[in-house]
Design a protein around this motif. Structure first.
Motif, PDB file in Angstrom:
ATOM      1  N   UNK A 228       0.422   5.659   9.522  1.00  0.00           N
ATOM      2  CA  UNK A 228      -0.213   4.366   9.795  1.00  0.00           C
ATOM      3  C   UNK A 228      -1.240   4.037   8.720  1.00  0.00           C
ATOM      4  N   UNK A 229      -1.951   5.048   8.280  1.00  0.00           N
ATOM      5  CA  UNK A 229      -2.943   4.844   7.210  1.00  0.00           C
ATOM      6  C   UNK A 229      -2.261   4.275   5.959  1.00  0.00           C
ATOM      7  N   UNK A 230      -1.094   4.821   5.648  1.00  0.00           N
ATOM      8  CA  UNK A 230      -0.349   4.364   4.470  1.00  0.00           C
ATOM      9  C   UNK A 230       0.034   2.884   4.604  1.00  0.00           C
ATOM     10  N   UNK A 231       0.577   2.514   5.776  1.00  0.00           N
ATOM     11  CA  UNK A 231       0.987   1.111   5.964  1.00  0.00           C
ATOM     12  C   UNK A 231      -0.223   0.186   6.029  1.00  0.00           C
ATOM     13  N   UNK A 232      -1.348   0.684   6.540  1.00  0.00           N
ATOM     14  CA  UNK A 232      -2.578  -0.115   6.555  1.00  0.00           C
ATOM     15  C   UNK A 232      -3.049  -0.405   5.131  1.00  0.00           C
ATOM     16  N   UNK A 233      -2.977   0.601   4.282  1.00  0.00           N
ATOM     17  CA  UNK A 233      -3.335   0.404   2.878  1.00  0.00           C
ATOM     18  C   UNK A 233      -2.461  -0.689   2.253  1.00  0.00           C
ATOM     19  N   UNK A 234      -1.156  -0.605   2.477  1.00  0.00           N
ATOM     20  CA  UNK A 234      -0.235  -1.576   1.888  1.00  0.00           C
ATOM     21  C   UNK A 234      -0.537  -2.983   2.398  1.00  0.00           C
ATOM     22  N   UNK A 235      -0.851  -3.092   3.676  1.00  0.00           N
ATOM     23  CA  UNK A 235      -1.207  -4.402   4.241  1.00  0.00           C
ATOM     24  C   UNK A 235      -2.473  -4.948   3.589  1.00  0.00           C
ATOM     25  N   UNK A 236      -3.457  -4.085   3.353  1.00  0.00           N
ATOM     26  CA  UNK A 236      -4.689  -4.519   2.679  1.00  0.00           C
ATOM     27  C   UNK A 236      -4.379  -5.018   1.274  1.00  0.00           C
ATOM     28  N   UNK A 237      -3.570  -4.270   0.533  1.00  0.00           N
ATOM     29  CA  UNK A 237      -3.229  -4.674  -0.837  1.00  0.00           C
ATOM     30  C   UNK A 237      -2.529  -6.029  -0.847  1.00  0.00           C
ATOM     31  N   UNK A 238      -1.618  -6.233   0.094  1.00  0.00           N
ATOM     32  CA  UNK A 238      -0.903  -7.514   0.162  1.00  0.00           C
ATOM     33  C   UNK A 238      -1.863  -8.659   0.477  1.00  0.00           C
ATOM     34  N   UNK A 239      -2.829  -8.409   1.328  1.00  0.00           N
ATOM     35  CA  UNK A 239      -3.805  -9.439   1.642  1.00  0.00           C
ATOM     36  C   UNK A 239      -4.726  -9.718   0.457  1.00  0.00           C
ATOM     37  N   UNK A 240      -5.135  -8.662  -0.234  1.00  0.00           N
ATOM     38  CA  UNK A 240      -5.976  -8.842  -1.413  1.00  0.00           C
ATOM     39  C   UNK A 240      -5.256  -9.649  -2.492  1.00  0.00           C
ATOM     40  N   UNK A 241      -3.955  -9.424  -2.611  1.00  0.00           N
ATOM     41  CA  UNK A 241      -3.175 -10.086  -3.665  1.00  0.00           C
ATOM     42  C   UNK A 241      -3.020 -11.579  -3.430  1.00  0.00           C
ATOM     43  N   UNK A 242      -3.123 -12.013  -2.184  1.00  0.00           N
ATOM     44  CA  UNK A 242      -3.030 -13.443  -1.837  1.00  0.00           C
ATOM     45  C   UNK A 242      -1.759 -14.085  -2.394  1.00  0.00           C
ATOM     46  N   UNK A 243      -0.650 -13.355  -2.271  1.00  0.00           N
ATOM     47  CA  UNK A 243       0.624 -13.901  -2.725  1.00  0.00           C
ATOM     48  C   UNK A 243       0.891 -13.736  -4.202  1.00  0.00           C
ATOM     49  N   UNK A 244      -0.050 -13.133  -4.931  1.00  0.00           N
ATOM     50  CA  UNK A 244       0.125 -12.892  -6.368  1.00  0.00           C
ATOM     51  C   UNK A 244       0.213 -11.379  -6.615  1.00  0.00           C
ATOM     52  N   UNK A 245       0.313 -11.006  -7.878  1.00  0.00           N
ATOM     53  CA  UNK A 245       0.262  -9.587  -8.275  1.00  0.00           C
ATOM     54  C   UNK A 245       1.317  -8.731  -7.565  1.00  0.00           C
ATOM     55  N   UNK A 246       2.489  -9.299  -7.337  1.00  0.00           N
ATOM     56  CA  UNK A 246       3.530  -8.559  -6.617  1.00  0.00           C
ATOM     57  C   UNK A 246       3.880  -7.250  -7.302  1.00  0.00           C
ATOM     58  N   UNK A 247       3.991  -7.272  -8.617  1.00  0.00           N
ATOM     59  CA  UNK A 247       4.382  -6.048  -9.322  1.00  0.00           C
ATOM     60  C   UNK A 247       3.272  -5.011  -9.289  1.00  0.00           C
ATOM     61  N   UNK A 248       2.027  -5.459  -9.288  1.00  0.00           N
ATOM     62  CA  UNK A 248       0.916  -4.508  -9.171  1.00  0.00           C
ATOM     63  C   UNK A 248       0.990  -3.773  -7.835  1.00  0.00           C
ATOM     64  N   UNK A 249       1.311  -4.497  -6.775  1.00  0.00           N
ATOM     65  CA  UNK A 249       1.470  -3.856  -5.457  1.00  0.00           C
ATOM     66  C   UNK A 249       2.633  -2.871  -5.495  1.00  0.00           C
TER      67      UNK A 249
END
Length: 407
Positions: A266-287
């Motif tokens: 769950x911690x792993x998926x929470x991290x990914x969700x945070x990164x996606x929110x931080x990216x605001x629809x951009x930086x897809x390759x960085x994620x």
């Protein structure tokens, strides 16, 4: 597998991934340099790529592969899919009649032809007439040369690719000059929104990272923190259900997710969700890079006897582009959120000797195709390079599967 294989993204003007160039070399035990400069034999390239499948390496994107004189005349490309392969003709290829004929046959068969590190010479005129993409090395070319190539050869067919683009400024310059595609690590360099203040809209995401990263976590406390942000809670559940879709029952609450998949997952998926929110629809390759790095580091830790530090290894990978996604220097970010010292020091390059730092450095060198550095670090860590390739490719495949399910 007796190959080292990495990939480097190629972007369009909107910073969307158009394709990947595959960087490859035979392992040290099996390496040789043939008379015409081939970096890897046709048998190894063919065996490696065909056994893996392009989709394992690049998903549904175009795949750029370097072809030497021998590989072109042996028609190796015809055994690879024309709809995804871009045949990249190396600058060392002499355009004699047999080469021109081979490229024309590939063009007629529907393959995309790219000319690598292009510098005009009259004898290259027949290849220019066949080319779909012309690659220009921005590091070794003057501004006048970069612009003159476009002025001279621009037409409805040819697209121009600027390679070795390392900064946002270089990317913007290439766009203004008329380039269509862009290759380099500019996407991994942060554009600083502020050097002193984390934007308020992103500060809450940092608080979530702090909660996820706590040394000792109470299930109930973590669930409460996540559920306080409805949008974030929804994103976490969406990701968890995407990952668990094959198991049938949908997870309807964070507490249920904790029971179903456990704290570490769950911690792993929470991290990914945070990164996606931080990216605001951009930086897809960085994620995507963060996900690959997280999976690689997590899988790599037991190989070097660091299984008890698996969580810290994963955290290094998942937070490795936090500056890019937040628009704030990592030093400032780490002032706001407490991170384990070994993670912080690795990401700030303050530690060169620990196994976690060496493992991360090995991964960065692998991504760039700096193969000698990879082999040197592998020796220091007492790891077979074949195992590194295996873990790296598994991490890419994992990332592709997860992102496809989420989307």
């Amino acid at each position: 597998m007796d190959m080292l294989i990495a990939r480097q993204p190629i972007f369009d003007k909107n910073k969307k991934v158009y394709g990947y160039e595959l960087l490859y070399r035979e392992t040290e035990q099996n390496a040789y340099i043939s008379a015409d400069g081939d970096m890897a034999s046709s048998n190894v390239i063919l065996g490696g790529f065909l056994s893996l499948g392009f989709h394992t390496l690049t998903g549904d994107k175009k795949t750029f592969v370097n072809f030497t004189d021998n590989l072109l005349t042996q028609e190796i490309a015809t055994l690879l899919p024309s709809d995804s392969l871009v045949v990249e003709v190396l600058e060392t290829v002499v355009p004699h009649e047999e080469i021109i004929c081979a490229c024309k046959n590939l063009k007629d068969a529907g393959y995309t032809i790219a000319l690598d590190d292009f510098i005009f010479k009259p004898e290259y005129t027949p290849l220019i007439k066949l080319a779909d993409i012309v690659k220009v090395d921005f590091l070794s070319s003057s501004d006048a040369e970069k612009a003159s190539i476009i002025r001279r050869f621009r037409n409805e067919r040819i697209k121009f690719l600027a390679e070795k683009i390392e900064t946002q400024e270089e990317f913007e310059k290439a766009v203004r000059m008329g380039y269509t595609y862009f290759q380099g690590y500019f996407f991994a360099k942060p554009v600083m929104l502020s050097r002193n203040i984390i934007p308020p809209a992103k500060l809450n995401q940092m608080r979530l990272i702090e909660a996820i990263n706590a040394k000792v976590i109470d299930f109930g406390v973590l669930a409460n923190v996540i559920e306080m942000d409805a949008a974030y809670s929804y994103e976490v559940l969406r990701i968890v259900n995407s990952v668990l879709f094959s198991r049938g029952t949908r997870v309807k609450s964070i507490r249920q997710a904790l029971v179903r998949i456990g704290l570490e997952d769950l911690r792993k998926w929470c991290y990914i969700a945070v990164l996606r929110n931080l990216a605001e629809g951009k930086h897809t390759e960085a994620i995507n890079y963060c996900m690959v790095r997280a999976k690689f580091m997590e899988s790599f830790s037991p190989i070097i006897g660091m299984e008890n530090s698996k969580s810290e290894f994963m955290t290094v990978g998942i937070l490795s582009m936090l500056d890019v996604l937040s628009g704030c220097p990592l030093e400032k970010v780490f002032e706001e959120i407490p991170i384990a010292d070994e993670v912080k020091n690795t990401l700030l390059y303050k530690d060169d000797d620990s196994k976690i730092a060496q493992s991360y450095q090995l991964l960065l060198e692998y991504e760039k195709g700096h193969w000698q550095n990879v082999e040197d670090l592998a020796k220091d860590l007492h790891v077979d390079t074949k195992k590194i390739t295996e873990i790296y490719l598994e991490a890419i495949q994992w990332m592709i599967q997860i992102t496809q399910r989420i989307q």
